[in-house]
Write a protein that holds these residues in place. Structure first.
Motif, PDB file in Angstrom:
ATOM      1  N   ASN A 187     -29.341  39.078  -2.560  1.00  0.00           N
ATOM      2  CA  ASN A 187     -28.840  38.696  -3.888  1.00  0.00           C
ATOM      3  C   ASN A 187     -28.227  37.311  -3.919  1.00  0.00           C
ATOM      4  O   ASN A 187     -27.763  36.863  -4.954  1.00  0.00           O
ATOM      5  CB  ASN A 187     -27.761  39.691  -4.367  1.00  0.00           C
ATOM      6  CG  ASN A 187     -28.196  41.111  -4.218  1.00  0.00           C
ATOM      7  OD1 ASN A 187     -29.379  41.391  -4.211  1.00  0.00           O
ATOM      8  ND2 ASN A 187     -27.254  42.019  -4.080  1.00  0.00           N
ATOM      9  N   GLY A 188     -28.159  36.665  -2.753  1.00  0.00           N
ATOM     10  CA  GLY A 188     -27.503  35.362  -2.666  1.00  0.00           C
ATOM     11  C   GLY A 188     -28.441  34.223  -3.026  1.00  0.00           C
ATOM     12  O   GLY A 188     -29.251  34.327  -3.955  1.00  0.00           O
ATOM     13  N   ASN A 189     -28.313  33.126  -2.298  1.00  0.00           N
ATOM     14  CA  ASN A 189     -29.185  31.966  -2.532  1.00  0.00           C
ATOM     15  C   ASN A 189     -30.529  32.197  -1.837  1.00  0.00           C
ATOM     16  O   ASN A 189     -30.856  31.553  -0.845  1.00  0.00           O
ATOM     17  CB  ASN A 189     -28.518  30.690  -2.014  1.00  0.00           C
ATOM     18  CG  ASN A 189     -27.491  30.170  -2.986  1.00  0.00           C
ATOM     19  OD1 ASN A 189     -27.173  30.822  -3.974  1.00  0.00           O
ATOM     20  ND2 ASN A 189     -26.977  28.992  -2.729  1.00  0.00           N
ATOM     21  N   GLY A 211     -32.294  35.704  -6.076  1.00  0.00           N
ATOM     22  CA  GLY A 211     -31.086  36.495  -5.939  1.00  0.00           C
ATOM     23  C   GLY A 211     -30.177  36.227  -7.124  1.00  0.00           C
ATOM     24  O   GLY A 211     -30.193  35.124  -7.684  1.00  0.00           O
ATOM     25  N   THR A 212     -29.396  37.206  -7.497  1.00  0.00           N
ATOM     26  CA  THR A 212     -28.583  37.090  -8.711  1.00  0.00           C
ATOM     27  C   THR A 212     -27.545  35.963  -8.632  1.00  0.00           C
ATOM     28  O   THR A 212     -27.231  35.312  -9.631  1.00  0.00           O
ATOM     29  CB  THR A 212     -27.923  38.460  -9.034  1.00  0.00           C
ATOM     30  OG1 THR A 212     -27.187  38.332 -10.207  1.00  0.00           O
ATOM     31  CG2 THR A 212     -27.026  38.947  -7.934  1.00  0.00           C
ATOM     32  N   VAL A 213     -27.029  35.699  -7.432  1.00  0.00           N
ATOM     33  CA  VAL A 213     -26.035  34.622  -7.276  1.00  0.00           C
ATOM     34  C   VAL A 213     -26.675  33.270  -7.587  1.00  0.00           C
ATOM     35  O   VAL A 213     -26.123  32.450  -8.338  1.00  0.00           O
ATOM     36  CB  VAL A 213     -25.449  34.639  -5.846  1.00  0.00           C
ATOM     37  CG1 VAL A 213     -24.545  33.433  -5.615  1.00  0.00           C
ATOM     38  CG2 VAL A 213     -24.679  35.920  -5.603  1.00  0.00           C
ATOM     39  N   ALA A 214     -27.861  33.035  -7.009  1.00  0.00           N
ATOM     40  CA  ALA A 214     -28.573  31.768  -7.260  1.00  0.00           C
ATOM     41  C   ALA A 214     -28.954  31.650  -8.729  1.00  0.00           C
ATOM     42  O   ALA A 214     -28.844  30.574  -9.332  1.00  0.00           O
ATOM     43  CB  ALA A 214     -29.821  31.699  -6.384  1.00  0.00           C
ATOM     44  N   ALA A 215     -29.382  32.769  -9.315  1.00  0.00           N
ATOM     45  CA  ALA A 215     -29.793  32.749 -10.726  1.00  0.00           C
ATOM     46  C   ALA A 215     -28.625  32.369 -11.630  1.00  0.00           C
ATOM     47  O   ALA A 215     -28.770  31.576 -12.559  1.00  0.00           O
ATOM     48  CB  ALA A 215     -30.356  34.110 -11.119  1.00  0.00           C
ATOM     49  N   ASP A 216     -27.434  32.925 -11.323  1.00  0.00           N
ATOM     50  CA  ASP A 216     -26.249  32.590 -12.122  1.00  0.00           C
ATOM     51  C   ASP A 216     -25.930  31.106 -11.995  1.00  0.00           C
ATOM     52  O   ASP A 216     -25.625  30.435 -12.971  1.00  0.00           O
ATOM     53  CB  ASP A 216     -25.031  33.407 -11.642  1.00  0.00           C
ATOM     54  CG  ASP A 216     -25.060  34.821 -12.180  1.00  0.00           C
ATOM     55  OD1 ASP A 216     -25.922  35.088 -13.045  1.00  0.00           O
ATOM     56  OD2 ASP A 216     -24.254  35.648 -11.741  1.00  0.00           O
ATOM     57  N   LYS A 217     -26.012  30.619 -10.764  1.00  0.00           N
ATOM     58  CA  LYS A 217     -25.668  29.213 -10.509  1.00  0.00           C
ATOM     59  C   LYS A 217     -26.646  28.270 -11.205  1.00  0.00           C
ATOM     60  O   LYS A 217     -26.256  27.240 -11.756  1.00  0.00           O
ATOM     61  CB  LYS A 217     -25.663  28.963  -8.997  1.00  0.00           C
ATOM     62  CG  LYS A 217     -25.096  27.608  -8.631  1.00  0.00           C
ATOM     63  CD  LYS A 217     -25.003  27.437  -7.144  1.00  0.00           C
ATOM     64  CE  LYS A 217     -24.497  26.036  -6.840  1.00  0.00           C
ATOM     65  NZ  LYS A 217     -24.606  25.700  -5.448  1.00  0.00           N
ATOM     66  N   ARG A 256     -23.245  44.239   4.838  1.00  0.00           N
ATOM     67  CA  ARG A 256     -24.452  44.236   4.000  1.00  0.00           C
ATOM     68  C   ARG A 256     -24.321  45.309   2.921  1.00  0.00           C
ATOM     69  O   ARG A 256     -25.193  46.148   2.743  1.00  0.00           O
ATOM     70  CB  ARG A 256     -25.697  44.481   4.854  1.00  0.00           C
ATOM     71  CG  ARG A 256     -25.879  43.506   5.967  1.00  0.00           C
ATOM     72  CD  ARG A 256     -26.050  42.088   5.440  1.00  0.00           C
ATOM     73  NE  ARG A 256     -26.879  41.301   6.338  1.00  0.00           N
ATOM     74  CZ  ARG A 256     -26.443  40.618   7.381  1.00  0.00           C
ATOM     75  NH1 ARG A 256     -25.153  40.601   7.642  1.00  0.00           N
ATOM     76  NH2 ARG A 256     -27.282  39.926   8.144  1.00  0.00           N
ATOM     77  N   VAL A 257     -23.193  45.315   2.247  1.00  0.00           N
ATOM     78  CA  VAL A 257     -22.956  46.246   1.158  1.00  0.00           C
ATOM     79  C   VAL A 257     -22.547  45.397  -0.033  1.00  0.00           C
ATOM     80  O   VAL A 257     -21.601  44.618   0.055  1.00  0.00           O
ATOM     81  CB  VAL A 257     -21.843  47.253   1.518  1.00  0.00           C
ATOM     82  CG1 VAL A 257     -21.678  48.277   0.417  1.00  0.00           C
ATOM     83  CG2 VAL A 257     -22.164  47.950   2.825  1.00  0.00           C
ATOM     84  N   ALA A 258     -23.260  45.555  -1.141  1.00  0.00           N
ATOM     85  CA  ALA A 258     -23.041  44.633  -2.256  1.00  0.00           C
ATOM     86  C   ALA A 258     -21.922  45.065  -3.185  1.00  0.00           C
ATOM     87  O   ALA A 258     -21.156  44.239  -3.658  1.00  0.00           O
ATOM     88  CB  ALA A 258     -24.327  44.481  -3.056  1.00  0.00           C
TER      89      ALA A 258
END
Lengths: 560, 247
Positions: A328-330, A156-162, A512-514
């Motif tokens: 998109n999260g963790n 997910g993009t959030v985990a990738a950023d972190k 559930r809307v990003a």
């Protein structure tokens, strides 16, 4: 005969509206704003809920799941020992019955990258079946979705950023120079990377017009530098009857926690060692051990659950950024077949769930009658029966709502609180109407007395003032409906991009809307709101008018 | 005939010498480790010095343990005063004085770091004989920090063992475990323990100061020091009670 007085009453009401223009306009605006806000808020809530529900079904769950009842009972703990095997036959039967299915093994762990760590929920999936059933694999914003048989991961993009994996879109100058530009192995690559980033507001920014081929090349360069190499640290939960149990623990903890059948099994499977003062396992019969383990896990006896440390090397090959923030999260997606052996999770073909959706189901539609759990179960049973099989005991089909209870409850709560706020606004505007009418009636008490003296009945006066107030409500409603619809048109067509706010909130704020919040038309609410506002306005005139009519005519005429 | 007797005597002497030089068997070494480090009860006051990415934290605690089933830990340093852990009947509970609530630590949480240290909850309360759980193989000897040591590889008997493989360095002279490494099922090295100081208590050698490194955490190590230690003394069962946890 009756038309004459009624027409007169109507004319008086309309004239009164015109006589008190300022009050009429102000009150009409108050009603219009309330009605417009209610219509807009209702459309927004409806849109958010519809999109959320569609996104849960299309990106997260499907229409239904098959899980073991024991797993479902403890699903928040992700009890991997409650998984099941033999899902392939069920998947075949579902296909015969007209349903797509996708197996999953869900587990949690910690992901270590070169620069950081993050707790991650992993979905081990069959890439082909997952892509056929759910839509998030289509939203891999850079890289690609993992391929079967490889220890590859989509994050997910959030985990990738972190974790600083994937292609950074807004890296700091330091990250850019060290991890991105520093990944170039020759002048050609360095020039290519430098051409992809601009400096904006003190940060580096990936060019918006970077093409897919350029991003693929950049991914390759960064991957070669080790940026995409990660390690999954997790534990494999297994059940095993303990070889020995201390006497007091056996007698005080284990036995009381079991039912009568379980107690008999435990007493028959263990013997007491009088020297060591402990109970030791005496049976090695697989059937007895399986029954004993079942009894222990049902009783939640933790001594039977073991945790084996595991560390899995993997490579991140794609970053997911779909319209459903849950993906998109963790969250990490890894091929199921890469986790089968000792290098993985020793799954031996087990899965924790089988997702189900009707073949060819529309993404824009919520599951219909054919996708209800009972319909799926009936179709599955008959397809299995045709090949002489049955659904194994302990497995059940549950609809998506059973897995989205938290969302549904939160959404219902949000609906109520938002509506309560709007209703308060409604009440405020009607208090305004009541006040206007009260003042109007008080000012016209002498006039009322005169009209009564001239022969107007109390009923006609009540009707006159109600029509006057009702007309204010009607005009306000019409203006409110027009205003609400004007607000709704762009909200329904284009929505509002809240992606920055969503990102600030960690990508997950319940709905559930990003990114794009869109409203939905609700004609019933529009009509009912307008009708209710008109009726309520008319009713607001009754209390002050009745009060004025209680005065004797002579007193009304003297009223100052 | 005389030559034959001489040859037999020489061979016998050589065999005896070789046997004397080859040292103890793997099973004997592991039994010695268990004899030293496995206890029926333990009571101590200790310190945990956590060094993580340039920061240093000191946690002080009082510890009571009975076999592998019952453990009670109370933290007494000002920052964590009142935080208590109770392991009973295979379950681990934690009491937080801030929330005044008891929470069950189960499943994957048992693998999480205890109080930010390099030890997991499960590591910190483990006390089961290694010989009952692992098959030892003596893989050689090598010097470690100036001490001659046997290198012992342990493979789990059951596939449900928390660490499927371990490697131990055992002091040839004292039998102390100088170092051990813990491995994941995939064979990846997860943790490393180094002995700093062991003491002779009664007839056994027991580690009283040691260092643990979680190899997945960067720049991290935890030094564990037992300031006062009592082994195999009776402990009242009321210590390992929910009442004591919530008191």
């Amino acid at each position: 005969m009756k038309e004459g007085p009624l027409k007169t009453v109507g004319t008086i009401a309309l004239r009164n509206l015109a006589r008190h223009r300022v009050k009429t306009v102000i009150t009409t605006i108050a009603v219009a704003v309330s009605v417009a806000l209610y219509i807009a808020a209702d459309a927004w809530l409806l849109g958010m809920n519809l999109d959320s529900r569609r996104n849960i079904v299309s990106y997260e769950i499907g229409a239904a799941k098959i899980q073991s009842d024991a797993y479902f009972a403890k699903k928040d703990e992700l009890p991997m020992y409650e998984s099941f095997v033999g899902w392939e036959k069920i998947a075949d039967a579902l296909e015969t019955a007209g349903y797509d299915s996708a197996p999953r093994f869900v587990f949690s762990g910690t992901l270590y990258s070169r620069t950081g760590t993050a707790p991650i929920l992993f979905d081990a999936v069959d890439p082909e079946q997952e892509t056929a059933l759910l839509r998030y694999p289509d939203f891999v914003e850079s890289g690609r979705f993992p391929e079967a048989g490889r220890a590859e991961l989509a994050l997910g993009t959030v985990a990738a950023d972190k974790l600083r994996v994937g292609i950074p879109r807004r890296p700091t100058t330091e990250e850019y120079e060290k991890d991105v530009y520093g990944a170039a192995t020759d002048a050609g690559e360095a020039g290519f990377i430098a051409g992809l980033y601009d400096e904006r507001d003190g940060l580096m920014a990936l060019r918006d017009d970077a093409g897919a081929a350029e991003l693929d090349r950049l991914w390759g360069i960064l991957s070669r530098s080790g940026r995409m190499d990660v390690r999954i640290s997790t534990v494999i939960d297994m059940v095993a009857a303990p070889e020995t149990v201390r006497r007091d623990r056996f007698e005080e903890d284990l036995l009381p926690s079991l039912d009568a059948e379980g107690r008999a099994l435990a007493l028959g499977s263990y013997e007491r060692d009088p020297v060591l003062d402990e109970y030791y396992l005496t049976t090695d019969d697989p059937a007895t051990l399986a029954a004993l383990l079942r009894a222990m896990t049902v009783a939640d006896y933790s001594g039977a659950i073991r945790h084996v440390n595991q560390l899995i090397d993997a490579t991140v090959v794609g970053i997911v950024n779909s319209p459903n923030p849950k993906t998109n999260g963790n969250v990490g997606f890894i091929p199921l077949d890469a986790l089968q052996g000792e290098a993985g999770l020793m799954l031996d073909g087990a899965v924790t769930e089988l997702l189900i959706r009707s073949s060819g189901a529309s993404d824009t539609a919520l599951p219909g009658k054919a996708e209800r759990p009972e319909s799926i179960r009936a179709a599955l049973d008959s397809a299995l029966a045709a090949s002489g099989e049955t659904l194994p005991e302990g497995l059940s089909v549950r609809g998506w709502e059973a897995y989205a209870e938290d969302y549904l409850a939160a959404s219902a709560g949000d609906n109520v609180s938002t509506r309560v706020m709007i209703v308060f606004l409604f009440i405020l505007s009607f208090i305004g109407i009541a006040n206007t009418m009260l003042m109007a009636v008080l000012e016209r008490t002498k006039e009322i007395g005169m009209m009564r003296a001239l022969g107007m009945t109390d009923g006609q006066l009540l009707l006159s003032y109600s029509i006057e107030a009702g007309m204010i409500g009607f005009l306000g409603s019409m203006a409110g409906v027009a205003l609400g619809c004007l607000i709704n048109i762009p909200m329904v067509e284009y929505g509002v991009d809240f992606s920055s706010m969503s990102k600030e909130m960690g990508g997950d704020f319940g709905y559930r809307v990003a990114a794009l919040f869109r409203s939905a038309w609700n004609p019933a609410t529009i009509i009912l709101t307008a009708a209710a506002a008109t009726l309520l306005s008319a009713l607001m005139a009754l209390p002050p008018t009745i009060r004025a009519l209680r005065l004797p005519v002579t007193e009304s005429l003297r009223f100052e | 005939m005389k030559r034959t007797i001489q040859t037999i005597i020489m061979l016998a002497a050589l065999t005896a010498s070789a046997a004397a030089q080859s040292g103890p068997s793997a099973a004997e070494l592991l039994a010695r480790v268990d004899g030293n480090e496995f206890y029926s009860t333990i009571v101590y006051k200790g310190r945990m010095i956590i060094e993580y990415q340039g920061k240093r934290f000191v946690k002080k605690m009082a510890f009571w343990g009975k076999g592998n089933d019952d453990t009670f830990v109370e933290f007494v340093n000002p920052e964590d005063r009142g935080t208590k852990y109770l392991k009973k009947g295979g379950r681990l509970y934690v009491y937080s004085p801030d929330s005044e609530q008891v929470m069950l630590i189960s499943g994957h949480l048992l693998k999480e770091s205890m109080m930010g240290s390099d030890m997991s909850y499960e590591d910190s309360i483990e006390n089961e004989k290694l010989s009952a759980r692992y098959v030892p193989t003596l893989s050689g000897s090598e010097p470690l920090n100036g001490r001659a040591a046997w290198v012992l590889d342990l493979a789990a008997k059951a596939k449900t063992e928390s660490y499927p493989r371990r490697r131990l360095w055992i002091d040839k002279e004292t039998g102390d475990v100088l170092r051990y490494e813990l491995y994941a099922l995939s064979g990846a090295r997860l943790k490393e323990y180094n002995l700093i100081r062991a003491e002779t208590i009664g007839e056994r050698r027991f580690p009283v100061e040691s260092e643990m490194r979680d190899l997945l955490r960067r720049d991290s190590r935890t030094v564990f020091i037992m300031d006062s230690l009592e082994l195999d003394a009776p402990i009242d069962d009321s210590v390992f009670s929910m009442r004591n946890l919530e008191r």
